[in-house]
Design a protein around this motif. Structure first.
Motif, mmCIF file in Angstrom:
data_model
loop_
_atom_site.group_PDB
_atom_site.id
_atom_site.type_symbol
_atom_site.label_atom_id
_atom_site.label_comp_id
_atom_site.label_asym_id
_atom_site.label_seq_id
_atom_site.Cartn_x
_atom_site.Cartn_y
_atom_site.Cartn_z
ATOM 1 N N SER A 13 0.823 -1.214 0.000
ATOM 2 C CA SER A 13 0.000 0.000 0.000
ATOM 3 C C SER A 13 0.855 1.262 0.000
ATOM 4 O O SER A 13 0.579 2.197 -0.753
ATOM 5 C CB SER A 13 -0.929 0.021 1.206
ATOM 6 N N VAL A 14 1.889 1.292 0.847
ATOM 7 C CA VAL A 14 2.715 2.499 0.887
ATOM 8 C C VAL A 14 3.494 2.675 -0.406
ATOM 9 O O VAL A 14 3.647 3.791 -0.902
ATOM 10 C CB VAL A 14 3.658 2.544 2.118
ATOM 11 N N LYS A 15 3.941 1.572 -0.969
ATOM 12 C CA LYS A 15 4.670 1.654 -2.243
ATOM 13 C C LYS A 15 3.747 2.173 -3.345
ATOM 14 O O LYS A 15 4.127 3.036 -4.134
ATOM 15 C CB LYS A 15 5.234 0.282 -2.605
ATOM 16 N N ARG A 16 2.536 1.663 -3.379
ATOM 17 C CA ARG A 16 1.568 2.107 -4.398
ATOM 18 C C ARG A 16 1.225 3.586 -4.209
ATOM 19 O O ARG A 16 1.196 4.357 -5.171
ATOM 20 C CB ARG A 16 0.307 1.250 -4.343
ATOM 21 N N LYS A 17 0.981 4.009 -2.967
ATOM 22 C CA LYS A 17 0.666 5.414 -2.698
ATOM 23 C C LYS A 17 1.822 6.317 -3.129
ATOM 24 O O LYS A 17 1.612 7.381 -3.695
ATOM 25 C CB LYS A 17 0.362 5.626 -1.218
ATOM 26 N N TYR A 18 3.039 5.880 -2.852
ATOM 27 C CA TYR A 18 4.236 6.646 -3.226
ATOM 28 C C TYR A 18 4.306 6.830 -4.734
ATOM 29 O O TYR A 18 4.381 7.951 -5.229
ATOM 30 C CB TYR A 18 5.477 5.921 -2.715
ATOM 31 N N TYR A 19 4.264 5.737 -5.482
ATOM 32 C CA TYR A 19 4.411 5.830 -6.931
ATOM 33 C C TYR A 19 3.202 6.484 -7.593
ATOM 34 O O TYR A 19 3.365 7.223 -8.565
ATOM 35 C CB TYR A 19 4.710 4.460 -7.542
ATOM 36 N N ASP A 20 2.006 6.269 -7.075
ATOM 37 C CA ASP A 20 0.832 6.941 -7.633
ATOM 38 C C ASP A 20 0.959 8.444 -7.480
ATOM 39 O O ASP A 20 0.660 9.209 -8.403
ATOM 40 C CB ASP A 20 -0.445 6.466 -6.946
ATOM 41 N N TYR A 21 1.432 8.905 -6.316
ATOM 42 C CA TYR A 21 1.573 10.345 -6.101
ATOM 43 C C TYR A 21 2.711 10.919 -6.942
ATOM 44 O O TYR A 21 2.567 11.987 -7.544
ATOM 45 C CB TYR A 21 1.813 10.651 -4.616
ATOM 46 N N ILE A 22 3.820 10.241 -7.000
ATOM 47 C CA ILE A 22 4.981 10.720 -7.763
ATOM 48 C C ILE A 22 4.637 10.845 -9.247
ATOM 49 O O ILE A 22 5.023 11.807 -9.903
ATOM 50 C CB ILE A 22 6.200 9.778 -7.575
ATOM 51 N N GLU A 23 3.892 9.875 -9.775
ATOM 52 C CA GLU A 23 3.529 9.904 -11.203
ATOM 53 C C GLU A 23 2.582 11.050 -11.527
ATOM 54 O O GLU A 23 2.653 11.608 -12.620
ATOM 55 C CB GLU A 23 2.911 8.577 -11.612
ATOM 56 N N VAL A 24 1.709 11.413 -10.598
ATOM 57 C CA VAL A 24 0.721 12.467 -10.836
ATOM 58 C C VAL A 24 1.363 13.844 -10.782
ATOM 59 O O VAL A 24 0.987 14.742 -11.525
ATOM 60 C CB VAL A 24 -0.439 12.360 -9.813
ATOM 61 N N THR A 25 2.347 14.032 -9.900
ATOM 62 C CA THR A 25 2.930 15.362 -9.728
ATOM 63 C C THR A 25 4.171 15.551 -10.553
ATOM 64 O O THR A 25 4.760 14.717 -11.082
ATOM 65 C CB THR A 25 3.274 15.628 -8.245
#
Length: 71
Positions: free
Chosen positions: A59-71
């Motif tokens: 979950s933390v890995k997914r949240k990290y990469y999802d946020y990084i890709e969006v910004t």
């Protein structure tokens, strides 16, 4: 003398980069701000971050990469 100028240049660059990173982290929502800080600044593992925040490592890995890709 040349090496001292290069050292001064890179010290200033490092300070600018750190200020930019701190701003980026402070603008991220929770828990992404904590995840980014723990991963990038503290070099923590996904498992440890998950344990600290109460999420799975996936979950933390997914949240990290999802946020990084969006910004």
């Amino acid at each position: 003398m040349r090496i001292e100028k290069e050292i001064a240049f890179y010290k200033e660059k490092l300070q600018r980069d750190r200020a930019e990173l701190d701003k980026y982290i402070s603008e991220a929502p929770y828990p992404e701000c904590d995840i980014i800080q723990f991963k990038v600044l503290n070099n923590m593992s996904w498992r440890t971050i998950g344990e600290v925040l109460g999420y799975s490592r996936w979950s933390v890995k997914r949240k990290y990469y999802d946020y990084i890709e969006v910004t």
